[in-house]
Design a protein around this motif. Structure first.
Motif, mmCIF file in Angstrom:
data_model
loop_
_atom_site.group_PDB
_atom_site.id
_atom_site.type_symbol
_atom_site.label_atom_id
_atom_site.label_comp_id
_atom_site.label_asym_id
_atom_site.label_seq_id
_atom_site.Cartn_x
_atom_site.Cartn_y
_atom_site.Cartn_z
ATOM 1 N N PHE A 83 87.080 -16.406 -84.989
ATOM 2 C CA PHE A 83 87.267 -15.291 -84.064
ATOM 3 C C PHE A 83 86.335 -15.446 -82.875
ATOM 4 N N THR A 84 86.649 -14.746 -81.798
ATOM 5 C CA THR A 84 85.832 -14.777 -80.590
ATOM 6 C C THR A 84 84.956 -13.529 -80.518
ATOM 7 N N TYR A 85 83.841 -13.645 -79.825
ATOM 8 C CA TYR A 85 82.958 -12.499 -79.618
ATOM 9 C C TYR A 85 82.033 -12.785 -78.443
ATOM 10 N N GLY A 86 81.308 -11.765 -78.008
ATOM 11 C CA GLY A 86 80.317 -11.912 -76.965
ATOM 12 C C GLY A 86 78.928 -11.911 -77.566
ATOM 13 N N SER A 87 78.097 -12.853 -77.168
ATOM 14 C CA SER A 87 76.768 -13.001 -77.752
ATOM 15 C C SER A 87 75.716 -12.249 -76.934
ATOM 16 N N PRO A 88 74.872 -11.438 -77.588
ATOM 17 C CA PRO A 88 73.832 -10.718 -76.858
ATOM 18 C C PRO A 88 72.593 -11.567 -76.584
ATOM 19 N N THR A 89 72.471 -12.715 -77.253
ATOM 20 C CA THR A 89 71.287 -13.559 -77.089
ATOM 21 C C THR A 89 71.529 -14.610 -76.016
ATOM 22 N N THR A 90 70.435 -15.147 -75.482
ATOM 23 C CA THR A 90 70.510 -16.108 -74.382
ATOM 24 C C THR A 90 70.108 -17.492 -74.864
ATOM 25 N N SER A 91 70.811 -18.510 -74.385
ATOM 26 C CA SER A 91 70.531 -19.890 -74.759
ATOM 27 C C SER A 91 70.585 -20.753 -73.503
ATOM 28 N N ASP A 92 70.556 -22.074 -73.687
ATOM 29 C CA ASP A 92 70.697 -22.987 -72.553
ATOM 30 C C ASP A 92 72.061 -22.880 -71.894
ATOM 31 N N GLN A 93 72.985 -22.206 -72.536
ATOM 32 C CA GLN A 93 74.289 -21.948 -71.927
ATOM 33 C C GLN A 93 74.118 -21.267 -70.572
ATOM 34 N N ALA A 94 73.061 -20.482 -70.431
ATOM 35 C CA ALA A 94 72.822 -19.746 -69.188
ATOM 36 C C ALA A 94 72.555 -20.667 -68.004
ATOM 37 N N LEU A 95 72.231 -21.937 -68.273
ATOM 38 C CA LEU A 95 71.929 -22.882 -67.201
ATOM 39 C C LEU A 95 73.157 -23.624 -66.702
ATOM 40 N N LEU A 96 74.282 -23.431 -67.386
ATOM 41 C CA LEU A 96 75.494 -24.167 -67.052
ATOM 42 C C LEU A 96 76.358 -23.384 -66.068
ATOM 43 N N SER A 97 76.921 -24.097 -65.106
ATOM 44 C CA SER A 97 77.820 -23.456 -64.140
ATOM 45 C C SER A 97 79.280 -23.655 -64.510
ATOM 46 N N CYS A 98 79.548 -24.451 -65.549
ATOM 47 C CA CYS A 98 80.919 -24.702 -65.991
ATOM 48 C C CYS A 98 81.284 -23.756 -67.134
ATOM 49 N N PRO A 99 82.561 -23.637 -67.484
ATOM 50 C CA PRO A 99 82.914 -22.872 -68.688
ATOM 51 C C PRO A 99 82.215 -23.451 -69.911
ATOM 52 N N SER A 100 81.727 -22.581 -70.781
ATOM 53 C CA SER A 100 80.978 -23.074 -71.940
ATOM 54 C C SER A 100 81.191 -22.155 -73.134
ATOM 55 N N LEU A 101 81.228 -22.796 -74.296
ATOM 56 C CA LEU A 101 81.418 -22.115 -75.561
ATOM 57 C C LEU A 101 80.172 -22.288 -76.405
ATOM 58 N N LYS A 102 79.653 -21.188 -76.949
ATOM 59 C CA LYS A 102 78.527 -21.282 -77.888
ATOM 60 C C LYS A 102 79.087 -21.235 -79.301
#
Length: 361
Positions: A306-325
Motif C-alpha cells: 500500500f501507499t502512504y505519506g511519511s512524516p519522517t525526513t530522509s535523504d529523499q529530501a535532497l532529490l529533485s527527481c521523483p522518489s520512492l521511500k
C-alpha cells in the motif's frame, strides 16, 4: 521452470550474502562523519563481485555494466551511517546477535537492512543487458545528521537521475511522499530589569505568546497524502538569574513541511505572525514525492503493498527527481535500544526489490 528455480537460487544466495555483509557493518562503528571503515566494507563487497565503483569521502557508488547514456537512470540509495547508541541498550550494539529470528545490532534496522538488500538487488541486475533503465547504486554517509558530505556531495557526480528508490525501513510498503524539514531558531527580544520592581520587558513572556500562536495555528492547505504541516517547539532557553528579567529568549521550531507550501512560504508566514526574530538553519530538506501512477509504484501495488505519506525526513529530501521511500524493517525500531531486524525481513527486502524492479527496468 528451470529459469524460475535458478532465479530463486540466485536470490537466496544474494540474501545470504546481504545478511553476512550486514553483520560486518554492525560490527564496524559508523557514526555520522566517521563512516570510513564501513565505506571500506562496501568497497570490498563490490570488489568481491568484480564491480567497478567510485568513492568520494565516505560515499561509494557504482553503475550497471551495460550503462547507456541514452537511457533513463534509476538511483538506488541508502545510508551506512548510524546514530550513537543510547544508554538504554542492554546488548553490545556492535556485536551482531542472531536470536529468535532477529538480528540485533546498531544500524541493523536503520538502515543496514535496506542498504544490503538494495546492494543485493543491484548485483542481481548489474550485468543484465538490454534493460530499459540504467541502475546506479549509491551507499552514502551522513544521512542521520543531514550532512553535506553524503548524498548531496555525490549527486553532481552521478548521471541525471530519472527516479530513485531510497532505502529506509517502511516494512516494504510504499512511501510515495515525505515531509520536508525546516529547523527555525527564534529569538524573542525584551528589555532587562529587576524582577522585584515593575521594570523591563520580559522576553520569556513574548516567547510564550509566540508559542501559543504556534500551538494553535494551522496552515490552511492540507496535503492529501501527508496531511497538515506540523509545528513543534522543541528547545527553549532564557534567563541568567532569578532576580533579573531576561532580555532574550531563544527557542527552536521543528517544522514538517508538505508539498502544499514552499519552505520560503512557511518561513514568511511564521515570521509575519510571531514577535521573535526567525532564522532558518537550512532550506535544503524539501518535501518529496512520486506520482501514484508511476511504474515503480504500480509494481509495488501489484505485489499487494500500500501507499502512504511519511512524516519522517530522509535523504529523499535532497532529490529533485521523483522518489520512492521503501525498505525492509520497521521505522519504530529506528534509534531504539537493542535495535533489530528480522532475518525474514532481509530476505523479503531482497526479493521485494527484485520483484518490483523486474517490472520496470
Amino acid at each position: 521452470m528451470s529459469q524460475l528455480i535458478a532465479n530463486n537460487s540466485t536470490q537466496a544466495t544474494l540474501s545470504a550474502e546481504a545478511l553476512a555483509l550486514l553483520k560486518r557493518l554492525i560490527s564496524t562503528p559508523s557514526f555520522s562523519r566517521e563512516e570510513a571503515r564501513t565505506a571500506a566494507l562496501i568497497e570490498a563487497f563490490f570488489q568481491e563481485k568484480h564491480i567497478p565503483y567510485q568513492r568520494l569521502n565516505n560515499n561509494v557508488w557504482a553503475q550497471n555494466q551495460y550503462f547507456d547514456a541514452t537511457k533513463p537512470t534509476l538511483l538506488l540509495n541508502s545510508h551506512h551511517d548510524t546514530v550513537k547508541p543510547n544508554k538504554s541498550w542492554t546488548l553490545d550494539p556492535f556485536t551482531p546477535l542472531v536470536q529468535d529470528g532477529k538480528l540485533f545490532g546498531l544500524g541493523s534496522n536503520d538502515a543496514g537492512g535496506c542498504l544490503v538488500s538494495l546492494l543485493a538487488a543491484f548485483v542481481y541486475f548489474y550485468n543484465r543487458p538490454e534493460m530499459a533503465y540504467n541502475v546506479v547504486m549509491a551507499a552514502t554517509a551522513e544521512e542521520e545528521i543531514s550532512g553535506r558530505d553524503g548524498l548531496e556531495l555525490v549527486l553532481p557526480l552521478l548521471p541525471p537521475i530519472d527516479f530513485a528508490i531510497v532505502g529506509e525501513p517502511t516494512e516494504m510498503q510504499l512511501a510515495i511522499a515525505e515531509k520536508g524539514l525546516l529547523v527555525l531558531d527564534c529569538t524573542a527580544h525584551g528589555v532587562s530589569g529587576h524582577a522585584a520592581r515593575d521594570e523591563g520587558d520580559n522576553a520569556i513572556y513574548k516567547a510564550i505568546q509566540d508559542i501559543n500562536w504556534l500551538i494553535n495555528y494551522q496552515f490552511p492547505k492540507v496535503s492529501p497524502t501527508l496531511g497538515p504541516i506540523k509545528l513543534s517547539v522543541t528547545i527553549i532557553n532564557a534567563g541568567t538569574q532569578h532576580n533579573v528579567v531576561p532580555d532574550t529568549c531563544t527557542y527552536t521550531i521543528d517544522v514538517r513541511v508538505t508539498e502544499q507550501y514552499t519552505l520560503e512560504e512557511v518561513i514568511e508566514t511564521i515570521q509575519a505572525n510571531i514577535q521573535a526574530e526567525v532564522k532558518p538553519r537550512s532550506i535544503r530538506l524539501k518535501p518529496s514525492s512520486i506520482p501514484a501512477d508511476h511504474p515503480i509504484v504500480k509494481a509495488g501495488l501489484a505485489l499487494g503493498r500500500f501507499t502512504y505519506g511519511s512524516p519522517t525526513t530522509s535523504d529523499q529530501a535532497l532529490l529533485s527527481c521523483p522518489s520512492l521511500k521503501c525498505g525492509p524493517g520497521h521505522s519504530g525500531r529506528s534509534h531504539s535500544a537493542d535495535e533489530f531486524i528480522y532475518l525474514r525481513e532481509i530476505e523479503e527486502g531482497v526479493q521485494g526489490y527484485i520483484q518490483m524492479l523486474e517490472q520496470v527496468v
